[in-house]
Design a protein around this motif. Structure first.
Motif: not given
Ligand code: AMP
Ligand code: MG
Length: 349
Positions: A56, A115-117, A139-140, A192-193, A227, A230
């Protein structure tokens, strides 16, 4: 190690798996959306292994998975009223919120963003692993970067066996598409998604909602996007794919037949159950993705169908598209990337 908890979580094995997480190892586990490849989010070495295993890009940040809402304040801060409302309404579930991070989260997780997701999965196995590990888990999706996300263990083992310390089998994932990712900007939630939680559902709770322009657009690799994920080719098999969506069913069948002929039958069709009898391809080359109006079913099947089609190594995979509404927006967002925008759309005038 491989563990099968499809019927029931084995508590002795759960202890082993959680120890692996605490010791900085990688574990593949199911969530309600897709399978994840998880590591202790507070351990940068462990998180580094995720990027290596998946191949990745390091500027694509990871989602941090928590066991419950009370844990959010340990990793994020300055939560606004709108953000809190989203948390209250959509978490736990297939919903990821981008919040201001706390320093406890290492840079490698957020790709250096401030930021954090955050997501709280609604799946008993995922919950068990996060709770008993006692740490947030980055975890992606469990797949090599750029490939379709893993939604069943058979396909994931082919791709990632040997790259992780444990694989937990929980059967086919319930939803089959990744979570909805939302960031609140100027008090307005921006998608964003797209995912299982639809813009319509968010609108009902908050009022105004925006969909980021890049959700359906073709994105230049060098552009700056909200994001980072993308930008990348995604959800893509080895074979080329073409996405076809005509509002009129006769047009739809016409185009499918036209391309089957053009590629001299060297295609695989990912089509609706209703079209199986109308499309002539050789045995095994029509893969039923579900009933044309049942978007839940299509979401659940689509990634596995893409992998299955790819194994047949056709010159072209022809995919039937749907309306970009409700869950259809999420499905079409993925498929447009799958096809690298090789897309035919015909609307009724
Ligand atoms: P995945 O882990 O493959 O499900 O992908 C996670 C998605 O969340 C990706 O498109 C990342 O770019 C997006 N993402 C994760 N953290 C952030 C953040 N801090 N700001 C914007 N997008 C995020
Ligand atoms: Mg992914």
């Amino acid at each position: 190690m491989y563990y099968n908890w499809e019927v029931q979580t084995n508590t002795e094995e759960l202890k082993v798996v959680c120890n692996l997480i605490r010791n900085g190892e990688l574990v593949i586990f199911p969530t309600e959306t897709v399978y994840g490849i998880g590591a202790n989010a507070l351990d940068e070495n462990a998180v580094g292994k995720i990027f290596v295993a998946k191949g990745r890009p390091s500027d694509n940040p990871l989602i941090v998975h928590l066991a419950d809402k009370r844990k959010i304040e340990e990793v994020a801060q300055n939560i606004t009223e709108v953000e809190q409302k989203l948390i209250d309404n959509f978490m736990p579930g297939p919903f990821t919120i981008i919040l201001e991070r706390k320093d406890i989260i290492p840079d490698i997780v957020t790709a250096g963003l401030n930021t954090v997701a955050i997501r709280i999965p609604d799946n008993i196995i995922a919950k068990g692993i996060i709770t008993f590990s006692g740490v947030p888990i980055a975890a992606p999706s469990a797949n090599i970067s750029g490939k379709p996300s893993g939604t069943s263990i058979q396909e994931i083992r082919k791709e990632l066996e040997g790259k992780v310390s444990a694989i937990v089998d929980g059967g086919k994932t319930k939803i089959g598409l990744e979570s909805t990712v939302v960031k609140v900007v100027d008090e307005v939630p921006v998608i964003l998604r797209p995912g299982k939680v639809t813009p319509e559902e968010i609108e009902k709770v908050i009022g105004k909602v925006k969909i980021d322009k890049n959700v359906l657009a073709k994105i230049d690799k060098n552009s700056v996007v909200e994001s980072p994920g993308m930008k990348y080719r995604h959800y893509a098999p080895e074979s080329k794919c073409k996405l076809i969506y005509c509002e009129n069913e006769l047009d739809q069948i016409f185009y499918l037949k036209k391309y089957i002929k053009e590629y001299k039958g060297n295609v695989v069709v990912l089509g609706f159950k209703e079209h199986e009898e109308k499309i002539y391809v050789s045995e095994g080359r029509f893969i039923n993705i579900g009933s044309k109006n049942n978007y839940e079913e299509i979401a659940k099947n689509i990634f596995s169908a893409l992998r299955k089609a790819d194994e047949l190594k056709p010159e072209m995979i022809l995919i039937e598209g749907i309306k970009k509404e409700g869950l259809g927006l999420a499905i079409m967002n993925r498929l447009l990337r799958t096809c690298e925008y090789d897309y035919i759309e015909l609307k009724n005038s």
